[in-house]
Scaffold this active site. Sequence first.
Site, short mmCIF file in Angstrom:
data_model
loop_
_atom_site.label_atom_id
_atom_site.label_comp_id
_atom_site.label_asym_id
_atom_site.label_seq_id
_atom_site.Cartn_x
_atom_site.Cartn_y
_atom_site.Cartn_z
N ASP A 78 -10.48 3.54 10.44
CA ASP A 78 -9.89 2.34 11.06
C ASP A 78 -10.36 2.11 12.49
O ASP A 78 -9.56 1.97 13.41
CB ASP A 78 -8.36 2.41 11.00
CG ASP A 78 -7.84 2.27 9.59
OD1 ASP A 78 -8.09 1.21 8.99
OD2 ASP A 78 -7.20 3.20 9.07
N ASP A 104 -7.43 -4.68 10.12
CA ASP A 104 -6.60 -3.47 10.05
C ASP A 104 -7.34 -2.33 10.73
O ASP A 104 -8.25 -1.72 10.16
CB ASP A 104 -6.30 -3.12 8.59
CG ASP A 104 -5.37 -1.92 8.47
OD1 ASP A 104 -4.94 -1.39 9.51
OD2 ASP A 104 -5.09 -1.51 7.33
N TRP A 114 0.85 -1.19 0.00
CA TRP A 114 0.00 0.00 0.00
C TRP A 114 0.88 1.23 0.00
O TRP A 114 1.88 1.28 0.71
CB TRP A 114 -0.92 0.03 1.22
CG TRP A 114 -1.70 1.30 1.30
CD1 TRP A 114 -2.82 1.62 0.58
CD2 TRP A 114 -1.39 2.46 2.09
NE1 TRP A 114 -3.23 2.90 0.88
CE2 TRP A 114 -2.37 3.44 1.80
CE3 TRP A 114 -0.38 2.78 3.00
CZ2 TRP A 114 -2.37 4.70 2.40
CZ3 TRP A 114 -0.37 4.04 3.60
CH2 TRP A 114 -1.37 4.98 3.30
N ASP A 163 -9.70 -3.44 1.10
CA ASP A 163 -9.81 -2.94 2.47
C ASP A 163 -11.19 -2.33 2.63
O ASP A 163 -11.58 -1.45 1.85
CB ASP A 163 -8.72 -1.91 2.75
CG ASP A 163 -8.71 -1.43 4.18
OD1 ASP A 163 -9.75 -0.88 4.64
OD2 ASP A 163 -7.68 -1.56 4.86
N LYS A 220 -6.92 2.58 -2.40
CA LYS A 220 -7.57 3.48 -1.46
C LYS A 220 -8.23 4.60 -2.25
O LYS A 220 -7.68 5.06 -3.26
CB LYS A 220 -6.55 4.06 -0.47
CG LYS A 220 -7.18 4.78 0.71
CD LYS A 220 -6.14 5.08 1.78
CE LYS A 220 -6.81 5.63 3.03
NZ LYS A 220 -5.83 5.85 4.13
N GLU A 259 -2.98 -2.99 -2.61
CA GLU A 259 -4.15 -2.48 -1.88
C GLU A 259 -4.48 -1.06 -2.31
O GLU A 259 -3.65 -0.16 -2.24
CB GLU A 259 -3.85 -2.50 -0.38
CG GLU A 259 -4.94 -1.90 0.48
CD GLU A 259 -4.55 -1.85 1.95
OE1 GLU A 259 -5.37 -1.39 2.76
OE2 GLU A 259 -3.40 -2.25 2.29
N HIS A 319 -11.65 1.50 2.39
CA HIS A 319 -10.96 2.23 1.33
C HIS A 319 -11.81 2.57 0.13
O HIS A 319 -11.29 2.80 -0.96
CB HIS A 319 -9.72 1.44 0.88
CG HIS A 319 -8.58 1.51 1.83
ND1 HIS A 319 -7.30 1.13 1.50
CD2 HIS A 319 -8.51 1.94 3.11
CE1 HIS A 319 -6.50 1.31 2.54
NE2 HIS A 319 -7.23 1.80 3.53
N HIS A 379 -8.62 -6.77 4.04
CA HIS A 379 -8.38 -6.10 5.30
C HIS A 379 -9.74 -5.65 5.80
O HIS A 379 -10.39 -4.81 5.17
CB HIS A 379 -7.48 -4.88 5.14
CG HIS A 379 -6.02 -5.19 5.16
ND1 HIS A 379 -5.05 -4.22 5.10
CD2 HIS A 379 -5.36 -6.37 5.26
CE1 HIS A 379 -3.85 -4.78 5.14
NE2 HIS A 379 -4.02 -6.08 5.23
N ASP A 424 -12.09 6.39 6.02
CA ASP A 424 -11.23 5.28 6.44
C ASP A 424 -10.58 5.58 7.78
O ASP A 424 -9.40 5.90 7.87
CB ASP A 424 -10.17 5.02 5.37
CG ASP A 424 -9.20 3.92 5.78
OD1 ASP A 424 -9.65 2.95 6.41
OD2 ASP A 424 -8.00 4.05 5.49
#
Length: 416
Positions: free
Chosen positions: A294, A323, A183, A257, A226, A224, A260, A284, A292
């Site tokens: 997390d 993640d 990433w 993800d 985003k 990955e 993302h 993820h 995002d």
Amino acid sequence: MTIKERYEAAKESYKGIGVDTDAAINALKEIPISMHCWQGDDVTGFDGAGALSGGIQTTGNYPGRARNPQELMADMDQALNLIPGKHRINLHASYAIFEDGEWADRDKLEPKHFKKWVEFAKERGIGIDFNPTLFSHANAEHATLSSEDNKIRSFWIDHVKACIRISEYLATEQGTPCTMNIWIPDGFKDIPADRTSPRARLKDSLDQILSMEYDKTKVLVAVESKVFGIGMESCTVGSHEFYMNYASKNDILCLLDSGHYHPTEVVSDKISSMLLFFDKVALHVTRPVRWDSDHVVLFDDETKEIAKEIIRGGSDRVLLALDFFDASINRISAWVVGMRNMQKALLNALLLPNEKLAELQNTRSFTELMMLQEELKLYPIGDVWNYFCELNGVPAKEDWFKTVAAYEKDVLLNRK
């Protein structure tokens, strides 16, 4: 009633809809989740990076952050001991462990810098996954693999190549493939004048990286995407469309993800499409709140839908990792809550009469399908989960939190 007695009652309930709870439990035990190390120390790492960069922010100052490898490993142990089943750990390159007086920049990292992680994993019988760290570094202030500065771009190409060598070492030592996920934070805060050139440079960088010799059965390279990051709101070079096409053309993994994408997009809707064209897909799982951010994974609707697609598509085809990094709460509790919730979601999917539900859809019996889907929400999954925990020697229900609270009092609050 005991946990076993409650399980036997639940077993009969599920038997009435054609679901074998014993089979579900056995299947769940075989699904590993890769637990990310960076929750334990707020993505700080051990290579002296200092402040975070690349659109990554960790909010909160809850006491007890791991400050060195020994503390991080001890904290991970606490978490893993409260999570049923055998899992994996996920490392970033910035978690290299150096001997006293030793240091190597990221383009010069070697397998020996992860020897202590291998020892940690071997002692516990778990596998390791890996990630190059293309953020929180002086050479990542503007761009990395898409940089217009060839010297900086070469530095990061060498870093990722070093990470492939490290991943092959980890896989060889563990006897299990290592997923290595790339990433990058590259992008533009405002509307770019040229989107093509940065993406062409990223493509060239990836081509150079993948031209090196490595054992593709041991190292499973993933890319990955985003949609945006802080400081790159208008354009992200490594977009989903870029990586999905690049992965397909170059026979590597595309990693999704769940934080993302645009707020109206969900990863659960993408998995089935990806599995029609890729042998495997990497995930993820996180919890975005408006962006995002997390947050810790919950037992919520989207996590359940992701789990349903994993089970229906074949859990052996999905490489599953979490993640998130929340510094506003006890970090060990964050790990345990997130990992156990992902497992609960998988168990929920395993306890569904999936063939019956698909049959109702295929016969367009949507009234009965809606009814059954809603009634299933109140089936006694909790009694099956508690029994699964008991079988695996970890506390059921909320009883695990007593261990975390005691560890916080005895260990975490003593870290100054």
